[in-house]
Motif scaffolding. Structure first.
Motif, PDB file in Angstrom:
ATOM      1  N   ILE A   1       0.829  -1.198   0.000  1.00  0.00           N
ATOM      2  CA  ILE A   1       0.000   0.000   0.000  1.00  0.00           C
ATOM      3  C   ILE A   1       0.871   1.259   0.000  1.00  0.00           C
ATOM      4  CG2 ILE A   1      -1.808   1.271   1.213  1.00  0.00           C
ATOM      5  CD1 ILE A   1      -2.687  -1.420   0.028  1.00  0.00           C
ATOM      6  N   ALA A   2       1.946   1.212   0.762  1.00  0.00           N
ATOM      7  CA  ALA A   2       2.824   2.376   0.884  1.00  0.00           C
ATOM      8  C   ALA A   2       4.209   1.920   1.296  1.00  0.00           C
ATOM      9  CB  ALA A   2       2.254   3.372   1.898  1.00  0.00           C
ATOM     10  N   ARG A   3       5.147   2.846   1.231  1.00  0.00           N
ATOM     11  CA  ARG A   3       6.516   2.590   1.674  1.00  0.00           C
ATOM     12  C   ARG A   3       6.940   3.675   2.661  1.00  0.00           C
ATOM     13  NH1 ARG A   3       9.532  -1.056  -1.308  1.00  0.00           N
ATOM     14  NH2 ARG A   3       8.488  -1.890  -3.166  1.00  0.00           N
ATOM     15  N   ALA A   4       7.600   3.250   3.718  1.00  0.00           N
ATOM     16  CA  ALA A   4       8.168   4.181   4.689  1.00  0.00           C
ATOM     17  C   ALA A   4       9.636   4.360   4.334  1.00  0.00           C
ATOM     18  CB  ALA A   4       8.012   3.654   6.103  1.00  0.00           C
ATOM     19  N   GLN A   5       9.956   5.492   3.733  1.00  0.00           N
ATOM     20  CA  GLN A   5      11.294   5.730   3.202  1.00  0.00           C
ATOM     21  C   GLN A   5      11.968   6.845   3.991  1.00  0.00           C
ATOM     22  OE1 GLN A   5      10.086   6.628  -0.831  1.00  0.00           O
ATOM     23  NE2 GLN A   5      10.361   4.497  -1.486  1.00  0.00           N
ATOM     24  N   GLY A   6      13.125   6.516   4.572  1.00  0.00           N
ATOM     25  CA  GLY A   6      13.823   7.527   5.354  1.00  0.00           C
ATOM     26  C   GLY A   6      15.045   6.953   6.043  1.00  0.00           C
TER      27      GLY A   6
END
Length: 234
Positions: A112-117
């Motif tokens: 659904i989404a990506r947590a990028q950081g």
């Protein structure tokens, strides 16, 4: 509100067969204008709704974050070491991550989404005092292309919170919190966190950006759901 009077010959307003003798001439026309003035003033004072400010939406999402931890012999890892300075308790260790978010604990489900950081070991007294700064980038579903800006910490505790400090796309001016807790389905490779996302945001509709412009709302026929306005009457 401006009231415009258009100059026209008296014959356009009064038929000779209907005009009263007492009404003939400029004094008669002035008398009629005086009689009609309250009606004009009533129209001028009628309040008109317009978009004083865009309305805010409230949203709750329930997703699962999959952290495939870094390290050798971990082919599925979705994070990598950037800096390992070697200080006690790993202080200063920095990793970059691209964690995935799905609707279930199954990491093979649709992303659904990506947590990028990044997450950085920022504590000199706790081996698990990680500072996190990341964007949650939605890539499928109705919010595809929108992002949330998220900051917070990860500690040895199985539960915690992150702050939503902004957003783009559908999530303009977002703010809120993300409550997370480790899921029992976690394993040595996939650290699964259950996320309860709660946010308030201003939908990015073209009409909603025209705040404080009465003419626009009048052209649109007042405030409707499609305008996403919080209306005032002026």
């Amino acid at each position: 509100t401006h009231i415009h009077f258009h100059s026209t010959s008296s014959s356009a307003f009064f038929s000779p067969s209907l005009a009263l003798p007492a009404m003939a001439g400029p004094s008669g026309i002035l008398f009629l204008l005086v009689i009609a003035m309250p009606a004009f003033l009533a129209l001028a004072d009628t309040p008109h709704p317009y978009c004083d400010r865009p309305c805010q939406n409230e949203l709750s999402l329930h997703l699962y974050l999959h952290q495939f931890v870094a390290g050798p012999n971990r082919p599925n890892r979705n994070e990598e070491f950037v800096l390992t300075p070697g200080y006690p308790l790993g202080f200063g260790t920095t990793l970059i991550h691209d964690w995935t978010l799905t609707n279930t604990v199954n990491p093979s489900d649709t992303i659904i989404a990506r947590a990028q950081g990044t997450h950085i070991q920022a504590s000199r007294t706790n081996a698990n005092g990680w500072y996190i700064s990341q964007n949650i980038v939605f890539q499928s579903g109705r919010f595809a292309g929108s992002t949330l800006q998220v900051m917070g910490t990860l500690t040895e505790q199985s539960e915690g919170q992150w702050s939503i400090i902004g957003g783009t796309g559908e999530f303009t001016k977002a703010h809120g919190t993300i409550k997370y807790k480790m899921d029992p389905a976690s394993n040595i490779e996939d650290g699964i966190r259950e996320l309860d996302i709660h946010l308030i945001y201003t939908p990015n509709y073209p009409q909603a950006t025209q705040s404080g412009t009465p003419p626009l709302a009048k052209l649109l026929g007042g405030c409707h759901a499609v305008d996403n306005c919080c209306c005032k009457k002026y």
